[in-house]
Design an enzyme around this catalytic site. Structure first.
Site, PDB file in Angstrom:
ATOM      1  N   ASN A   1     -39.444  72.834  -9.929  1.00  0.00           N
ATOM      2  CA  ASN A   1     -40.504  73.803 -10.216  1.00  0.00           C
ATOM      3  C   ASN A   1     -40.731  73.846 -11.713  1.00  0.00           C
ATOM      4  OD1 ASN A   1     -40.656  74.523  -7.570  1.00  0.00           O
ATOM      5  ND2 ASN A   1     -39.758  76.541  -7.817  1.00  0.00           N
TER       6      ASN A   1
ATOM      7  N   ALA B   1     -34.967  82.824 -11.984  1.00  0.00           N
ATOM      8  CA  ALA B   1     -35.114  81.382 -11.741  1.00  0.00           C
ATOM      9  C   ALA B   1     -36.290  81.083 -10.816  1.00  0.00           C
ATOM     10  CB  ALA B   1     -33.823  80.839 -11.129  1.00  0.00           C
TER      11      ALA B   1
ATOM     12  N   PHE C   1     -38.855  88.205  -9.849  1.00  0.00           N
ATOM     13  CA  PHE C   1     -39.973  87.723 -10.662  1.00  0.00           C
ATOM     14  C   PHE C   1     -40.990  87.048  -9.758  1.00  0.00           C
ATOM     15  CE2 PHE C   1     -39.385  88.152 -15.251  1.00  0.00           C
ATOM     16  CZ  PHE C   1     -38.212  88.890 -15.213  1.00  0.00           C
TER      17      PHE C   1
HETATM   18  O1  C5P Z   1     -40.488  83.968  -2.923  1.00  0.00           O
HETATM   19  P1  C5P Z   1     -40.699  83.577  -4.325  1.00  0.00           P
HETATM   20  O2  C5P Z   1     -40.011  82.315  -4.716  1.00  0.00           O
HETATM   21  O3  C5P Z   1     -42.118  83.566  -4.815  1.00  0.00           O
HETATM   22  O4  C5P Z   1     -39.998  84.816  -5.107  1.00  0.00           O
HETATM   23  C1  C5P Z   1     -39.743  84.825  -6.434  1.00  0.00           C
HETATM   24  C2  C5P Z   1     -38.494  85.611  -6.713  1.00  0.00           C
HETATM   25  O5  C5P Z   1     -37.459  85.320  -5.778  1.00  0.00           O
HETATM   26  C3  C5P Z   1     -37.916  85.232  -8.044  1.00  0.00           C
HETATM   27  O6  C5P Z   1     -37.275  86.376  -8.563  1.00  0.00           O
HETATM   28  C4  C5P Z   1     -36.921  84.156  -7.691  1.00  0.00           C
HETATM   29  O7  C5P Z   1     -35.908  84.031  -8.654  1.00  0.00           O
HETATM   30  C5  C5P Z   1     -36.393  84.629  -6.355  1.00  0.00           C
HETATM   31  N1  C5P Z   1     -35.970  83.568  -5.429  1.00  0.00           N
HETATM   32  C6  C5P Z   1     -34.650  83.400  -5.118  1.00  0.00           C
HETATM   33  N2  C5P Z   1     -34.272  82.451  -4.196  1.00  0.00           N
HETATM   34  C7  C5P Z   1     -35.181  81.670  -3.602  1.00  0.00           C
HETATM   35  C8  C5P Z   1     -36.548  81.820  -3.922  1.00  0.00           C
HETATM   36  C9  C5P Z   1     -36.901  82.779  -4.843  1.00  0.00           C
HETATM   37  O8  C5P Z   1     -33.802  84.101  -5.672  1.00  0.00           O
HETATM   38  N3  C5P Z   1     -34.793  80.748  -2.733  1.00  0.00           N
END
Ligand code: C5P
Length: 403
Positions: free
Chosen positions: A210, A278, A333
């Site tokens: 990403n 992240a 985030f």
């Molecule tokens: O669902 P999305 O990726 O858009 O959500 C963003 C938030 O969720 C961020 O705070 C990101 O660090 C966290 N996140 C996470 N684990 C994942 C996907 C996203 O902690 N597998």
């Protein structure tokens, strides 16, 4: 952004070879907006000249208690009354011993005894001198007198020996002085932060990731440390220096994939605050190849995806509610391409977290600047475009009020 704007710093220099770095230190303090008044011991002037320091700071340098340039002839009182802090770098073993006993036999030591502002020392000496019981006693006494000791570090010394006693680098001293002036709103709190991207391998040389530089997460780590917290930073692949490393209050774990990040988060000790900054890949490669995949004519390789664990969701679900507040308090985030407030608030509710921070794009990736939208249970608050460190400090202040 200048983090020492309007601060008046008396920069004391005592006699040690590290004094050659005091010139660089003065420059860095000034770049951060501080005005610097140099006071040197006689021994310091053997290592670096007052002329050098005067030319760099634009202020007259004082070395002598009987300097007639101060109208009432009380330089030791005058110089400290207008200062926000006295920073002595390098601080020699001799100077530390004198200060720990309250001796005042030259301008710098008299100034320290007569001060009504904080005193910070960056010790610099040979490793045997640092380990000597007399110096250990001086350091203990100084700490109990609420003098801040910055470092020393371990490494190669001018005498050719290697060990504890090197002065911290000017950049580290500057970083710690800036931290010293921040409000300690997270004193005693443990903070866990994920930052940067994750990398999901397709084969040993290819992968998907990403877009994330890690700058926002690292800025939040620095702001949390400045606020007095103990920080565990779990970082995906990114080329950033660990903030305030020399304080010993930050632990960093480097990971590659989302699964590694999840495992590192689960293995981390309990925390009071969790920031999921992240940009975690939603999918891992289900069938990664152990060897580099070779091109086979016009055939397109088939890649299958498998869902990654949701780290933030897992943390939020494990948070226990105490006095109506989740523990740990979880902050997420969101970077959205459309309808930021609506999508981010949906995400906040889905993940069951009290606060989500929206990146107001489109130029946030890799930039030192950002704009944020804090969306919480009772509404939202916009943080105007500013350097990421400044936004991180504002976010930490806001979160501290919610704890
Ligand atoms: O669902 P999305 O990726 O858009 O959500 C963003 C938030 O969720 C961020 O705070 C990101 O660090 C966290 N996140 C996470 N684990 C994942 C996907 C996203 O902690 N597998």
């Amino acid at each position: 952004m200048q983090s020492l704007l309007n601060k008046k710093i008396v920069l004391g220099i005592s006699g040690g070879i590290a004094a050659y770095k005091s010139a660089e230190l003065a420059r860095l303090l000034m770049q951060e907006g501080a005005s610097v008044q140099v006071v040197m011991t006689e021994a310091a002037a053997q290592f670096i000249t007052p002329v050098t320091m005067q030319a760099l700071t634009g202020n007259p340098v004082y070395t002598n208690q009987w300097d007639a340039r101060i109208s009432n002839n009380m330089a030791h009182i005058e110089l400290s009354r207008t200062a926000d802090a006295i920073l002595i770098a390098p601080a020699s073993a001799d100077l530390m011993a004198k200060l720990s006993l309250g001796l005042a036999d030259d301008l710098l030591t008299t100034l320290c005894l007569a001060r009504d502002c904080p005193l910070l020392l960056a010790p610099a000496m040979n490793l045997q001198m640092w380990q000597h019981p007399a110096t250990v006693r001086s350091a203990e006494r100084l700490r109990s007198d609420r003098v801040e000791l910055l470092g020393p570090a371990s490494g190669a010394q001018a005498c050719g020996e290697v060990g504890m006693g090197r002065m911290l680098e000017p950049a580290e001293i500057t970083e710690q002085l800036i931290a010293f002036f921040q409000k300690k709103v997270l004193e005693g709190k443990r903070v866990l932060i994920t930052a940067g991207p994750t990398f999901e391998a397709i084969d040993p040389v290819r992968g998907i990731t990403n877009r994330s530089s890690g700058k926002m997460g690292f800025a939040i780590a620095r702001a949390a440390l400045e606020a007095g917290a103990q920080v565990h930073l779990i970082a995906g692949p990114c080329e950033l220096n660990t903030p305030l490393l020399a304080t010993g209050k930050i632990q960093r774990t480097d990971v590659v994939s989302a699964k590694d990040m999840y495992e590192a988060v689960m293995a981390s000790p309990n925390c009071d605050l969790f920031f999921g900054v992240a940009a975690v890949a939603d999918w891992a490669i289900a069938n990664p190849s152990k060897e580099k995949m070779k091109r086979q004519g016009k055939a397109i390789p088939e890649i299958q995806f498998a869902p990654n664990p949701d780290i933030l969701l897992t943390m939020a679900q494990s948070a226990k509610k105490t006095k109506g507040k989740p523990n740990p308090y979880c902050v997420g985030f969101a970077a959205e391409s459309t309808k930021l407030e609506e999508h981010a608030d949906d995400k906040r509710k889905r993940k069951g977290i009290p606060l989500i921070v929206g990146n107001i794009g489109p130029d946030t990736f890799g930039s030192d600047l950002n704009q944020l939208l804090l969306i919480h249970e009772r509404g939202s608050k916009k943080l105007a475009k500013a350097p990421k460190l400044q936004l991180a400090r504002q976010l930490i202040q806001f979160v501290a009020t919610q704890l």
